[in-house]
Design a protein around this motif. Structure first.
Motif, PDB file in Angstrom:
ATOM      1  N   GLY A   1     -13.115   2.444  -5.053  1.00 59.37           N
ATOM      2  CA  GLY A   1     -14.222   1.491  -4.936  1.00 59.37           C
ATOM      3  C   GLY A   1     -14.824   1.481  -3.555  1.00 59.37           C
ATOM      4  N   GLY A   2     -15.570   0.426  -3.289  1.00 60.32           N
ATOM      5  CA  GLY A   2     -16.192   0.249  -1.989  1.00 60.32           C
ATOM      6  C   GLY A   2     -15.209  -0.305  -0.970  1.00 60.32           C
ATOM      7  N   GLY A   3     -15.748  -0.749   0.152  1.00 59.73           N
ATOM      8  CA  GLY A   3     -14.891  -1.183   1.247  1.00 59.73           C
ATOM      9  C   GLY A   3     -13.978  -2.337   0.912  1.00 59.73           C
ATOM     10  N   ALA A   4     -14.433  -3.269   0.077  1.00 57.16           N
ATOM     11  CA  ALA A   4     -13.596  -4.422  -0.256  1.00 57.16           C
ATOM     12  C   ALA A   4     -12.356  -3.996  -1.033  1.00 57.16           C
ATOM     13  N   VAL A   5     -12.531  -3.118  -2.017  1.00 64.17           N
ATOM     14  CA  VAL A   5     -11.387  -2.669  -2.828  1.00 64.17           C
ATOM     15  C   VAL A   5     -10.426  -1.838  -1.988  1.00 64.17           C
ATOM     16  N   THR A   6     -10.961  -0.958  -1.130  1.00 64.76           N
ATOM     17  CA  THR A   6     -10.049  -0.134  -0.330  1.00 64.76           C
ATOM     18  C   THR A   6      -9.343  -0.966   0.747  1.00 64.76           C
ATOM     19  N   ASP A   7     -10.013  -1.976   1.307  1.00 65.89           N
ATOM     20  CA  ASP A   7      -9.334  -2.887   2.234  1.00 65.89           C
ATOM     21  C   ASP A   7      -8.157  -3.574   1.544  1.00 65.89           C
ATOM     22  N   LEU A   8      -8.399  -4.046   0.324  1.00 64.84           N
ATOM     23  CA  LEU A   8      -7.352  -4.716  -0.446  1.00 64.84           C
ATOM     24  C   LEU A   8      -6.228  -3.755  -0.776  1.00 64.84           C
ATOM     25  N   ALA A   9      -6.558  -2.563  -1.253  1.00 68.06           N
ATOM     26  CA  ALA A   9      -5.541  -1.583  -1.627  1.00 68.06           C
ATOM     27  C   ALA A   9      -4.650  -1.237  -0.437  1.00 68.06           C
ATOM     28  N   GLY A  10      -5.259  -1.050   0.726  1.00 67.29           N
ATOM     29  CA  GLY A  10      -4.471  -0.738   1.913  1.00 67.29           C
ATOM     30  C   GLY A  10      -3.566  -1.876   2.315  1.00 67.29           C
ATOM     31  N   PHE A  11      -4.045  -3.109   2.182  1.00 69.75           N
ATOM     32  CA  PHE A  11      -3.229  -4.274   2.517  1.00 69.75           C
ATOM     33  C   PHE A  11      -2.061  -4.421   1.539  1.00 69.75           C
ATOM     34  N   VAL A  12      -2.329  -4.180   0.266  1.00 69.39           N
ATOM     35  CA  VAL A  12      -1.255  -4.234  -0.741  1.00 69.39           C
ATOM     36  C   VAL A  12      -0.204  -3.173  -0.415  1.00 69.39           C
ATOM     37  N   ALA A  13      -0.643  -1.966  -0.066  1.00 72.07           N
ATOM     38  CA  ALA A  13       0.286  -0.896   0.278  1.00 72.07           C
ATOM     39  C   ALA A  13       1.069  -1.216   1.548  1.00 72.07           C
ATOM     40  N   ALA A  14       0.400  -1.811   2.534  1.00 71.45           N
ATOM     41  CA  ALA A  14       1.070  -2.158   3.791  1.00 71.45           C
ATOM     42  C   ALA A  14       2.154  -3.206   3.586  1.00 71.45           C
ATOM     43  N   GLY A  15       1.918  -4.132   2.666  1.00 68.63           N
ATOM     44  CA  GLY A  15       2.874  -5.215   2.452  1.00 68.63           C
ATOM     45  C   GLY A  15       4.022  -4.863   1.534  1.00 68.63           C
ATOM     46  N   TRP A  16       3.798  -3.930   0.597  1.00 73.56           N
ATOM     47  CA  TRP A  16       4.842  -3.617  -0.380  1.00 73.56           C
ATOM     48  C   TRP A  16       5.975  -2.819   0.270  1.00 73.56           C
ATOM     49  N   LEU A  17       7.185  -3.359   0.232  1.00 78.15           N
ATOM     50  CA  LEU A  17       8.365  -2.715   0.821  1.00 78.15           C
ATOM     51  C   LEU A  17       8.118  -2.318   2.280  1.00 78.15           C
ATOM     52  N   ARG A  18       7.307  -3.143   2.959  1.00 77.40           N
ATOM     53  CA  ARG A  18       6.949  -2.941   4.370  1.00 77.40           C
ATOM     54  C   ARG A  18       6.172  -1.651   4.616  1.00 77.40           C
ATOM     55  N   GLY A  19       5.533  -1.159   3.579  1.00 74.70           N
ATOM     56  CA  GLY A  19       4.626  -0.033   3.778  1.00 74.70           C
ATOM     57  C   GLY A  19       4.892   1.169   2.898  1.00 74.70           C
ATOM     58  N   VAL A  20       3.996   1.418   1.932  1.00 76.99           N
ATOM     59  CA  VAL A  20       4.056   2.641   1.132  1.00 76.99           C
ATOM     60  C   VAL A  20       2.747   3.406   1.327  1.00 76.99           C
ATOM     61  N   ARG A  21       2.750   4.658   0.872  1.00 79.82           N
ATOM     62  CA  ARG A  21       1.548   5.473   1.028  1.00 79.82           C
ATOM     63  C   ARG A  21       0.378   4.904   0.220  1.00 79.82           C
ATOM     64  N   TRP A  22      -0.818   5.173   0.720  1.00 77.60           N
ATOM     65  CA  TRP A  22      -1.999   4.773  -0.035  1.00 77.60           C
ATOM     66  C   TRP A  22      -3.146   5.721   0.256  1.00 77.60           C
ATOM     67  N   VAL A  23      -4.082   5.794  -0.675  1.00 75.84           N
ATOM     68  CA  VAL A  23      -5.239   6.671  -0.543  1.00 75.84           C
ATOM     69  C   VAL A  23      -6.493   5.913  -0.995  1.00 75.84           C
ATOM     70  N   PRO A  24      -7.477   5.770  -0.127  1.00 73.75           N
ATOM     71  CA  PRO A  24      -8.756   5.212  -0.573  1.00 73.75           C
ATOM     72  C   PRO A  24      -9.645   6.303  -1.169  1.00 73.75           C
ATOM     73  N   VAL A  25     -10.164   6.051  -2.353  1.00 78.35           N
ATOM     74  CA  VAL A  25     -11.174   6.916  -2.964  1.00 78.35           C
ATOM     75  C   VAL A  25     -12.474   6.125  -2.873  1.00 78.35           C
TER      76      VAL A  25
END
Length: 352
Positions: free
Chosen positions: A96-120
């Protein structure tokens, strides 16, 4: 043809720019048993196409635009990851746009103190700004992006095909961040827009592709040496202090790029009035922004609300307001503690 722009630092990664990049994603998430794909309703079809080529997928639909950037939505995503049994080797993908990728990155950062993530990234704003640099976060009542984490992605996909379906108003809004990069670092961007503003807003043009790549390179050069905004990265916030205040006052109904466009006018006026910028470059801000149809004015009676919002800006130090300004074209600097009279005079350029 795929252009690869490397973002350096302790955890380097590539930003891929091109057409039909779906086949690049599996290589960025090698070893993942599960993939969570976050998307908003308008992008369901695109998310489903991307998910079809991935291992075990957990689709998570989130509210569109800034409405999805909340702690409550992030918590719901974490609950979904827990139900799916996500481990540290699994991956979060934001489509998605910036809002969705900001959210996705934050979810990844918080889960188990950080898992991989990729913005499309599917929007111009997301490609040149939100998806690059590892800044993740959500909004709270006190302001925009005040809760977040620095969490670099495994890679970034900027599929230019997505821009052909982007509403024209959204594409124009994204040009504000592109033009910002022209003023702070790469004046060739301004030349390209001025030479052919129609091509600059044409999603299938070679001009827009060059603008995207140049803006990404500006950001990559900065965040590669300053991930956590302790120094040089602050320059990327040129125009954003007032811009974020406008977004807050409008309850995020204004597009980010539109608010930043007005913020650029304010920042340029502040630069000139503090004796740091020539009038020609200040005037060029308004000319270039209006050339592509971006707003350059805001309400005269809004100043008190905006000043209050700016006092909780992330660049503030204690009670001291700090602004990114220009000492000349492509010569950004910091103005700390300007008087309220100076700020009001600069805002008169916006409210006129």
């Amino acid at each position: 043809m795929v252009t690869r722009i490397q973002v350096g630092g302790n955890r380097p990664y590539d930003v891929l720019v091109g057409n039909d990049l779906g086949g690049e994603l599996p290589g960025l998430i090698d070893g993942a048993a599960r993939v969570a794909v976050l998307y908003s309703a308008p992008l369901r079809e695109r998310a489903e196409r991307i998910a079809a080529a991935l291992p075990q997928v957990t689709p998570i639909e989130v509210p569109d635009a800034e409405r999805g950037k909340s702690v409550a939505v992030a918590a719901r995503c974490w609950d979904e990851l827990g139900r799916a049994g996500f481990t540290r080797t699994d991956v979060v993908v934001g489509v998605g746009g910036g809002a969705v990728t900001d959210l996705a990155g934050f979810v990844a950062a918080g889960w188990l103190r950080g898992v991989r993530w990729v913005p499309v990234s599917t929007s111009l704003l997301g490609m040149v700004d939100a998806s690059v640099g590892g800044k993740t976060g959500v909004n709270i009542e006190a302001g925009k992006n005040l809760v977040g984490a620095f969490h670099p992605p495994a890679g970034v996909l900027c599929d230019l095909d997505a821009l052909t379906t982007l509403p024209a108003d959204d594409l124009t809004a994204g040009l504000a961040e592109v033009i910002k990069c022209g003023f702070i670092a790469d004046p060739r961007i301004l030349d390209l827009v001025e030479d052919d503003p129609r091509a600059a807003a044409d999603p299938s043009s070679a001009v827009l592709r060059e603008l995207v790549e140049r803006a990404i390179q500006v950001k990559a050069d900065v965040v590669g040496i300053d991930l956590k905004e302790s120094g040089p990265r602050e320059i990327l916030n040129y125009g954003h202090t007032l811009g974020h205040a406008i977004e807050k006052r409008e309850k995020y109904t204004w597009k980010h790029g539109h608010a930043v466009s007005v913020g650029l006018i304010f920042a340029a006026a502040l630069s000139e009035l503090s004796g740091r910028l020539d009038s020609g470059t200040r005037e060029r801000h308004r000319a270039v922004l209006e050339l592509v149809g971006l707003p350059t004015a805001y309400g005269e009676g809004a100043w008190t609300d905006l000043l209050s919002a700016m006092r909780v800006d992330k660049k503030a130090r204690a009670a001291t307001l700090r602004f990114v300004v220009l000492d000349g074209l492509a010569k950004p600097g910091i103005l700390a503690g300007p008087s309220e009279e100076l700020l009001r005079a600069a805002y008169a350029e916006v409210a006129r």
